[in-house]
Design an enzyme around this catalytic site. Structure first.
Site, PDB file in Angstrom:
ATOM      1  N   LYS A  64       0.632  -0.985   0.254  1.00  0.00           N
ATOM      2  CA  LYS A  64       0.092   0.051   0.097  1.00  0.00           C
ATOM      3  C   LYS A  64       0.907   1.179   0.000  1.00  0.00           C
ATOM      4  O   LYS A  64       0.732   2.284  -0.531  1.00  0.00           O
ATOM      5  CB  LYS A  64      -1.093   0.024   1.211  1.00  0.00           C
ATOM      6  CG  LYS A  64      -1.863  -1.078   1.114  1.00  0.00           C
ATOM      7  CD  LYS A  64      -2.786  -1.364   2.584  1.00  0.00           C
ATOM      8  CE  LYS A  64      -3.712  -2.403   2.166  1.00  0.00           C
ATOM      9  NZ  LYS A  64      -4.312  -2.814   3.319  1.00  0.00           N
ATOM     10  N   GLN A 108      -4.965  -1.607   9.817  1.00  0.00           N
ATOM     11  CA  GLN A 108      -4.679  -2.979   9.158  1.00  0.00           C
ATOM     12  C   GLN A 108      -4.942  -4.116  10.153  1.00  0.00           C
ATOM     13  O   GLN A 108      -4.627  -3.870  11.172  1.00  0.00           O
ATOM     14  CB  GLN A 108      -3.198  -2.883   8.901  1.00  0.00           C
ATOM     15  CG  GLN A 108      -2.569  -4.143   8.140  1.00  0.00           C
ATOM     16  CD  GLN A 108      -3.207  -4.208   6.765  1.00  0.00           C
ATOM     17  OE1 GLN A 108      -3.002  -3.037   6.195  1.00  0.00           O
ATOM     18  NE2 GLN A 108      -3.497  -5.494   6.220  1.00  0.00           N
ATOM     19  N   ASP A 131     -10.949   2.288   4.084  1.00  0.00           N
ATOM     20  CA  ASP A 131     -11.364   0.921   3.735  1.00  0.00           C
ATOM     21  C   ASP A 131     -12.815   0.767   3.786  1.00  0.00           C
ATOM     22  O   ASP A 131     -13.360  -0.307   3.188  1.00  0.00           O
ATOM     23  CB  ASP A 131     -10.984   0.355   5.084  1.00  0.00           C
ATOM     24  CG  ASP A 131      -9.876  -1.017   4.835  1.00  0.00           C
ATOM     25  OD1 ASP A 131      -9.884  -1.197   3.569  1.00  0.00           O
ATOM     26  OD2 ASP A 131      -9.605  -1.827   5.737  1.00  0.00           O
TER      27      ASP A 131
END
Ligand code: NDP
Length: 305
Positions: A64, A108, A131
């Site tokens: 990422k 995460q 997200d």
């Protein structure tokens, strides 16, 4: 356009190539950022917050961060020790919420066992939820309202759209019902007018159900569980699963070599859904930056259902 009503004339399935589509999306992101920089007077910022040392997460976070630097997104993330208290993680999230340089925040997963993910995900400002997993954003998806979308299912939708798969009226089956993948996937397919069934670990006679699918999305987290017996000839098959094999290399939830000869289109692992998940994370971040600064992000909006 793929004619998934008829068996494919060409025995080779179309490869749903996430790597090249993600690269094309990165070019679009780069163009939007370059055009918007004079107005915004700062680049978009994404904060990937990692807690602990889960090794797979290390690889995902590095991917990422590399993608951010390719398109000109500032990486404002942090890596906290595994024994960080929930209150300290919360404080970090609140600092990122208040930081005007930050457009997207991603916590995460998985977190260390001592931390509960629900309250921490809920603490992220919904408009910075890169997200798309905040309850408000899942609700926006359910109601068809705009907002950041869950990256993996949004990536699958973009792959299908790029391959010209017309979902209207098609029978779609999603294997898996997680909040991360299966549930938002089913909502997105339904929003595109597919008729959707969702299978899970208690589904009886899975193969009978999946054989009805003209579009089959597999997100069960079970290495190589879907084979030729689960797939009707001519189906479009998307494999979300990703697993490290004991003998080395990666595999998905689908036995690619068995299914590829009968499918009309199929996504590989690696190189299918994985790169698209990262691309959609960047799209959510850049669209949030566009909204904050009045930058035109219209060329990205068709990527979100
Ligand atoms: P979860 O473990 O949270 O969910 C798995 C789902 O599959 C559950 O709903 C479960 O049912 C169902 N399931 C499990 N076994 C079976 C079975 N034998 N038959 C039918 N259904 C079954 O996984 P995630 O949704 O988080 O992830 C799924 C996969 O996708 C994983 O391999 C993960 O690594 C991968 N992934 C890949 C990403 C990418 O970018 N490529 C991103 C995110 C995930 P039940 O609800 O009954 O338990």
């Amino acid at each position: 356009m793929l004619a998934i009503d008829d068996p494919p004339a060409d025995p080779m399935a179309t490869l749903l190539d996430g790597r090249s589509l993600a690269a094309a999306i990165e070019q679009r992101l780069l163009a939007v950022i370059t055009a918007g920089l004079p107005l915004a007077a700062r680049p978009p910022g994404l904060a990937v917050l990692r807690v602990g040392d889960d090794p797979a997460s290390g690889v995902y976070v590095a991917n990422k961060e590399k993608a951010c630097s390719r398109v000109g997104i500032r990486n404002l993330g942090a890596h906290l020790a595994a024994d960080t208290a929930a209150a300290a993680v919360l404080e970090q999230i609140q600092r990122l919420n208040a930081n005007p340089q930050v457009d997207g925040i991603l916590l995460q997963l998985p977190l260390p066992a001592s931390l509960e993910e629900g309250p921490l995900l809920m603490a992220i400002d919904p408009d910075k939820d890169a997200d798309g997993l905040h309850t408000l954003n899942l609700g926006r998806l359910l109601k068809g309202e705009p907002g950041p979308r869950s990256c993996t299912p949004a990536g699958v939708m973009a792959l299908l759209a790029a391959a010209g798969v017309d979902l209207a009226g098609k029978r779609a089956v999603v294997v898996g019902r997680s909040i991360l993948v299966g549930q938002p996937m089913a909502l997105m397919l339904q929003a595109a007018n597919a008729t959707v069934s969702v299978a899970h670990s208690r589904t009886r006679d899975l193969a009978a159900l999946t054989r009805q699918a003209e579009v089959l999305v597999v997100a069960a987290g079970q290495p190589r569980m879907i084979g030729a017996e689960h797939v009707t000839p001519g189906a479009v098959v998307v494999d979300v699963g990703i697993h490290r094999q004991p003998e080395g290399g990666l595999c998905g939830d689908v036995r690619f070599e068995e299914v590829e000869p009968i499918a009309s289109a199929i996504s590989p692992v690696p190189g299918g859904v994985g790169p698209m998940t990262v691309a959609m994370l960047l799209v959510n971040t850049v669209l949030a930056w566009c909204r904050r600064h009045g930058v035109d992000g219209a060329v990205l909006e068709d990527l979100l259902v």
